[in-house]
Scaffold this motif. Structure first.
Motif, PDB file in Angstrom:
ATOM      1  N   PRO A  67     -33.579 -98.420 -53.985  1.00  0.00           N
ATOM      2  CA  PRO A  67     -34.569 -97.529 -54.597  1.00  0.00           C
ATOM      3  C   PRO A  67     -34.695 -96.253 -53.773  1.00  0.00           C
ATOM      4  O   PRO A  67     -34.810 -96.307 -52.547  1.00  0.00           O
ATOM      5  N   MET A  68     -34.644 -95.115 -54.458  1.00  0.00           N
ATOM      6  CA  MET A  68     -34.711 -93.811 -53.786  1.00  0.00           C
ATOM      7  C   MET A  68     -35.833 -92.979 -54.401  1.00  0.00           C
ATOM      8  O   MET A  68     -36.211 -93.171 -55.564  1.00  0.00           O
ATOM      9  N   ASP A  69     -36.347 -92.050 -53.635  1.00  0.00           N
ATOM     10  CA  ASP A  69     -37.396 -91.149 -54.119  1.00  0.00           C
ATOM     11  C   ASP A  69     -36.926 -90.453 -55.396  1.00  0.00           C
ATOM     12  O   ASP A  69     -35.859 -89.826 -55.418  1.00  0.00           O
ATOM     13  N   LEU A  70     -37.704 -90.561 -56.438  1.00  0.00           N
ATOM     14  CA  LEU A  70     -37.323 -89.973 -57.728  1.00  0.00           C
ATOM     15  C   LEU A  70     -37.107 -88.471 -57.634  1.00  0.00           C
ATOM     16  O   LEU A  70     -36.299 -87.902 -58.369  1.00  0.00           O
ATOM     17  N   ASN A  71     -37.792 -87.820 -56.715  1.00  0.00           N
ATOM     18  CA  ASN A  71     -37.740 -86.361 -56.628  1.00  0.00           C
ATOM     19  C   ASN A  71     -36.838 -85.849 -55.511  1.00  0.00           C
ATOM     20  O   ASN A  71     -36.888 -84.666 -55.159  1.00  0.00           O
ATOM     21  N   HIS A 152     -43.061 -85.697 -44.718  1.00  0.00           N
ATOM     22  CA  HIS A 152     -43.772 -84.597 -45.371  1.00  0.00           C
ATOM     23  C   HIS A 152     -43.357 -84.411 -46.822  1.00  0.00           C
ATOM     24  O   HIS A 152     -44.130 -83.887 -47.641  1.00  0.00           O
ATOM     25  N   ASP A 153     -42.121 -84.838 -47.159  1.00  0.00           N
ATOM     26  CA  ASP A 153     -41.630 -84.612 -48.513  1.00  0.00           C
ATOM     27  C   ASP A 153     -41.614 -85.874 -49.375  1.00  0.00           C
ATOM     28  O   ASP A 153     -41.010 -85.889 -50.444  1.00  0.00           O
ATOM     29  N   ALA A 154     -42.268 -86.941 -48.924  1.00  0.00           N
ATOM     30  CA  ALA A 154     -42.335 -88.160 -49.728  1.00  0.00           C
ATOM     31  C   ALA A 154     -43.189 -87.918 -50.967  1.00  0.00           C
ATOM     32  O   ALA A 154     -44.278 -87.344 -50.887  1.00  0.00           O
ATOM     33  N   SER A 155     -42.709 -88.343 -52.123  1.00  0.00           N
ATOM     34  CA  SER A 155     -43.436 -88.152 -53.383  1.00  0.00           C
ATOM     35  C   SER A 155     -44.403 -89.308 -53.590  1.00  0.00           C
ATOM     36  O   SER A 155     -44.000 -90.475 -53.515  1.00  0.00           O
ATOM     37  N   PHE A 156     -45.668 -89.016 -53.877  1.00  0.00           N
ATOM     38  CA  PHE A 156     -46.613 -90.077 -54.203  1.00  0.00           C
ATOM     39  C   PHE A 156     -47.848 -89.487 -54.877  1.00  0.00           C
ATOM     40  O   PHE A 156     -48.096 -88.287 -54.826  1.00  0.00           O
ATOM     41  N   VAL A 157     -48.600 -90.350 -55.530  1.00  0.00           N
ATOM     42  CA  VAL A 157     -49.912 -90.001 -56.061  1.00  0.00           C
ATOM     43  C   VAL A 157     -50.916 -90.964 -55.451  1.00  0.00           C
ATOM     44  O   VAL A 157     -50.559 -92.052 -54.992  1.00  0.00           O
ATOM     45  N   GLU A 158     -52.193 -90.574 -55.473  1.00  0.00           N
ATOM     46  CA  GLU A 158     -53.220 -91.365 -54.800  1.00  0.00           C
ATOM     47  C   GLU A 158     -54.502 -91.350 -55.607  1.00  0.00           C
ATOM     48  O   GLU A 158     -54.829 -90.362 -56.285  1.00  0.00           O
TER      49      GLU A 158
END
Length: 300
Positions: A67-71, A152-158
């Motif tokens: 699994p890899m960061d979608l962005n 710093h560039d990890a994609s996430f929502v909270e």
């Protein structure tokens, strides 16, 4: 040495980033896979070897897929140090849950220790609708997540409540996602102690797809969700070699002056990849190929 052809490839050089090759060997969905290598890794090693008669070996229908960061970029980002490029991986899913675009879980996130599942679960994500999934965690496991979740560039929502979090999962059916998370929380057997250092048997009960280890109730805000897709590291197919790392032709005869090691060698992995085994394979075949190439050169 100018008198021999010596292929000694790193694990990403056969990743087949050329979309046409990924589609040919792995299927249509793999055109959209993220590539951990560079855009220059076009499978030329395989082509050069087969052009002079090398036999192929192993399972070309499979690959090391995490699994890899979608962005993340389509290929590995050469603007950051190589040791940091792995940060696009998102492989702490065993401490949370993964939802597909329909808001459903689709793998047993706690099936086994991370090193035994991460190279397969990228394929599972890529096979889901829209080639995506979201990994969801609550605050009590943040310290257990790998550093790749904290760059710093990890994609996430909270969000502070799950009802709000599911509305932020782009591409996901939010109502179904909330239902899935609620049912998951209700199914966790909290009588078994949580132990992140081993398969602890802390599981859900009564779900169509149970989580069999490291099942925690998602109850500690804030909650975070990370979007992921499937990524490719290397394919499981390669050239055929003997125990001296000589590349063999279609009639099993050594090709004069051609040696291979690392992930150029086919037939080592088929349907899975335990973490670190590629390094072991590279060391074993690399030593053999190095000695064989040196002997070839000095005997001429």
């Amino acid at each position: 040495c100018p008198s021999c052809l010596f292929f000694c490839y790193s694990i990403t050089l056969r990743a087949l980033p050329k979309k046409e090759l990924r589609v040919k060997y792995l299927g249509e969905r793999w055109a959209s896979a993220r590539v951990r290598g560079t855009r220059h890794n076009m499978g030329h090693g395989l082509k050069m070897a087969t052009d002079i008669g090398a036999a192929l070996s192993g399972y070309f229908g499979g690959c090391h897929a995490t699994p890899m960061d979608l962005n993340m970029p389509e290929y590995g980002n050469l603007d950051i140090p190589h040791i940091e490029r792995k940060h696009y991986r998102k492989i702490s899913y065993l401490f949370g849950v993964m939802l597909n675009a329909h808001g459903e879980r689709f793998v047993d996130e706690g099936l086994d220790l991370r090193n035994y599942t991460y190279a397969q679960f990228g394929k599972a994500v890529l096979e889901r609708p829209n080639n995506l999934a979201w990994q969801i965690f609550d605050a009590k496991v943040w310290d257990l997540l790998y550093g790749e979740y904290k760059t710093h560039d990890a994609s996430f929502v909270e969000a502070n409540i799950l009802e709000e979090l599911v509305t932020k999962l782009t591409g996901v059916e939010s109502e179904k996602a909330l239902q899935t998370l609620t049912e998951y929380n209700d199914a966790v057997n909290t009588s078994t102690p949580f132990d992140p250092t081993r398969k602890d048997g802390r599981r859900t009960e009564g779900l169509a797809l149970n989580k069999t280890n490291w099942a925690n109730v998602l109850d500690t805000p804030p909650f975070r969700a990370y979007p992921v897709t499937g990524g490719i590291t290397f394919t499981y197919g390669g050239v055929k070699v003997n125990t001296s790392a000589e590349v063999l032709s279609e009639n099993n005869a050594p090709i004069n002056g051609l040696f291979a090691c690392g992930e150029m060698v086919g037939g080592v992995f088929f349907y899975g990849y335990p973490g670190g085994s590629g390094l072991a394979s590279g060391a074993v075949f690399g030593r053999s190929a190095g000695y064989s190439a040196a002997n070839y050169c000095t005997s001429r």
